[in-house]
Design an enzyme around this catalytic site. Sequence first.
Site, PDB file in Angstrom:
ATOM      1  N   THR A  60      -6.183  -2.691  -6.781  1.00  0.00           N
ATOM      2  CA  THR A  60      -5.827  -1.345  -7.226  1.00  0.00           C
ATOM      3  C   THR A  60      -5.641  -0.459  -5.998  1.00  0.00           C
ATOM      4  O   THR A  60      -6.219  -0.719  -4.945  1.00  0.00           O
ATOM      5  CB  THR A  60      -6.914  -0.747  -8.138  1.00  0.00           C
ATOM      6  OG1 THR A  60      -8.067  -0.382  -7.355  1.00  0.00           O
ATOM      7  CG2 THR A  60      -7.318  -1.725  -9.231  1.00  0.00           C
ATOM      8  N   GLY A  61      -4.820   0.561  -6.135  1.00  0.00           N
ATOM      9  CA  GLY A  61      -4.543   1.413  -4.978  1.00  0.00           C
ATOM     10  C   GLY A  61      -3.833   0.671  -3.874  1.00  0.00           C
ATOM     11  O   GLY A  61      -3.970   0.982  -2.688  1.00  0.00           O
TER      12      GLY A  61
ATOM     13  N   LEU B 152      -0.898   3.955  -9.005  1.00  0.00           N
ATOM     14  CA  LEU B 152      -0.400   4.972  -9.922  1.00  0.00           C
ATOM     15  C   LEU B 152       1.073   5.249  -9.643  1.00  0.00           C
ATOM     16  O   LEU B 152       1.861   5.478 -10.558  1.00  0.00           O
ATOM     17  CB  LEU B 152      -1.227   6.250  -9.787  1.00  0.00           C
ATOM     18  CG  LEU B 152      -0.891   7.385 -10.749  1.00  0.00           C
ATOM     19  CD1 LEU B 152      -1.124   6.958 -12.200  1.00  0.00           C
ATOM     20  CD2 LEU B 152      -1.723   8.621 -10.430  1.00  0.00           C
TER      21      LEU B 152
ATOM     22  N   ASP C 164      -2.635   3.259 -14.108  1.00  0.00           N
ATOM     23  CA  ASP C 164      -3.557   4.381 -14.060  1.00  0.00           C
ATOM     24  C   ASP C 164      -4.939   3.826 -14.367  1.00  0.00           C
ATOM     25  O   ASP C 164      -5.218   3.436 -15.507  1.00  0.00           O
ATOM     26  CB  ASP C 164      -3.154   5.440 -15.089  1.00  0.00           C
ATOM     27  CG  ASP C 164      -4.057   6.656 -15.096  1.00  0.00           C
ATOM     28  OD1 ASP C 164      -5.147   6.599 -14.477  1.00  0.00           O
ATOM     29  OD2 ASP C 164      -3.694   7.668 -15.727  1.00  0.00           O
TER      30      ASP C 164
ATOM     31  N   TYR D  12     -16.770  13.865  -4.144  1.00  0.00           N
ATOM     32  CA  TYR D  12     -16.374  12.577  -3.559  1.00  0.00           C
ATOM     33  C   TYR D  12     -17.616  11.756  -3.215  1.00  0.00           C
ATOM     34  O   TYR D  12     -17.695  10.559  -3.526  1.00  0.00           O
ATOM     35  CB  TYR D  12     -15.526  12.821  -2.310  1.00  0.00           C
ATOM     36  CG  TYR D  12     -14.967  11.574  -1.680  1.00  0.00           C
ATOM     37  CD1 TYR D  12     -13.866  10.920  -2.233  1.00  0.00           C
ATOM     38  CD2 TYR D  12     -15.533  11.040  -0.528  1.00  0.00           C
ATOM     39  CE1 TYR D  12     -13.342   9.776  -1.656  1.00  0.00           C
ATOM     40  CE2 TYR D  12     -15.017   9.897   0.066  1.00  0.00           C
ATOM     41  CZ  TYR D  12     -13.927   9.267  -0.500  1.00  0.00           C
ATOM     42  OH  TYR D  12     -13.417   8.130   0.084  1.00  0.00           O
TER      43      TYR D  12
ATOM     44  N   LYS E 203     -18.727   8.071  -4.826  1.00  0.00           N
ATOM     45  CA  LYS E 203     -18.894   6.878  -3.998  1.00  0.00           C
ATOM     46  C   LYS E 203     -20.333   6.373  -4.008  1.00  0.00           C
ATOM     47  O   LYS E 203     -20.574   5.167  -3.906  1.00  0.00           O
ATOM     48  CB  LYS E 203     -18.426   7.168  -2.573  1.00  0.00           C
ATOM     49  CG  LYS E 203     -16.916   7.419  -2.469  1.00  0.00           C
ATOM     50  CD  LYS E 203     -16.098   6.244  -2.976  1.00  0.00           C
ATOM     51  CE  LYS E 203     -14.607   6.425  -2.721  1.00  0.00           C
ATOM     52  NZ  LYS E 203     -13.805   5.248  -3.132  1.00  0.00           N
TER      53      LYS E 203
END
Length: 252
Positions: free
Chosen positions: A14-15, A40, A64, A160, A164
């Site tokens: 992903t990403g 995405l 997504d 953030y 994480k």
Amino acid sequence: MAPSDFTGQVALVTGGGSGIGRATCLQLARDGARVVVTDLNVETARETLSLMPNPEKHLALQMDVTQQSAVQSVITTARDKYGEPPSLLVNAAGILITDPSVDKTGTDVINVNLKGIFLVTQAFTEELLRGNEGAQEGKGVIVNIASIVGKMGHPELKNYAASKGGVIAYSKSCAAEMARKGIRVNCVLPGLVKTALSKRLSEEQFQAFIDKTPPGRYGKTEEIAEVIVFLLSRRSSFMVGACVEISGGAGM
């Protein structure tokens, strides 16, 4: 098969359209994996695909990570193309919002960075274990991308850091659950890496991270990807629930 040879294995990233995700896709393809590049922004995923050796062996898809139906669709498409579900997963999709007025509740960041990993991991493991939940070492491997900020905290990146930190806890929890089912789970904690994400930091924030890093520089995406690929490989076969810091010493 060499310890770093992924020939015949299907990897879902992903990403994968930029940054650490892209670097990981390129190294997995280098080492023989068939890579499902998701992002995405499907155009950036296709750009990654074009940089890989034998691009016809790989797949670029829009996804997504916050939408369960979109995640399941990708898993199904990958299984249909390759005749088997992915056995390697890298959860690299993530966002960073530095303007508190844009994400006042932190919901957007939490949804992508934490809920997204939950949804993708759930779909991945369910498909991989479908009809075969007996013990079988080496059935699959997951590597999640956390951040050294998830360990250190940060006064200006609270949403953030929280997301994480959640990835770290989630990775350890999954590792404990999945190890006896043959799926290893680990995570990495990168420090400052120059990517599209880090460009959202102000010059002052960027320099502050550099100042806290003993070598006095930022990390390269390839340096993070090498560790991710190691954790996916049989070379790390006794690593379970590990959270590996790749931060240049920041946070130690």
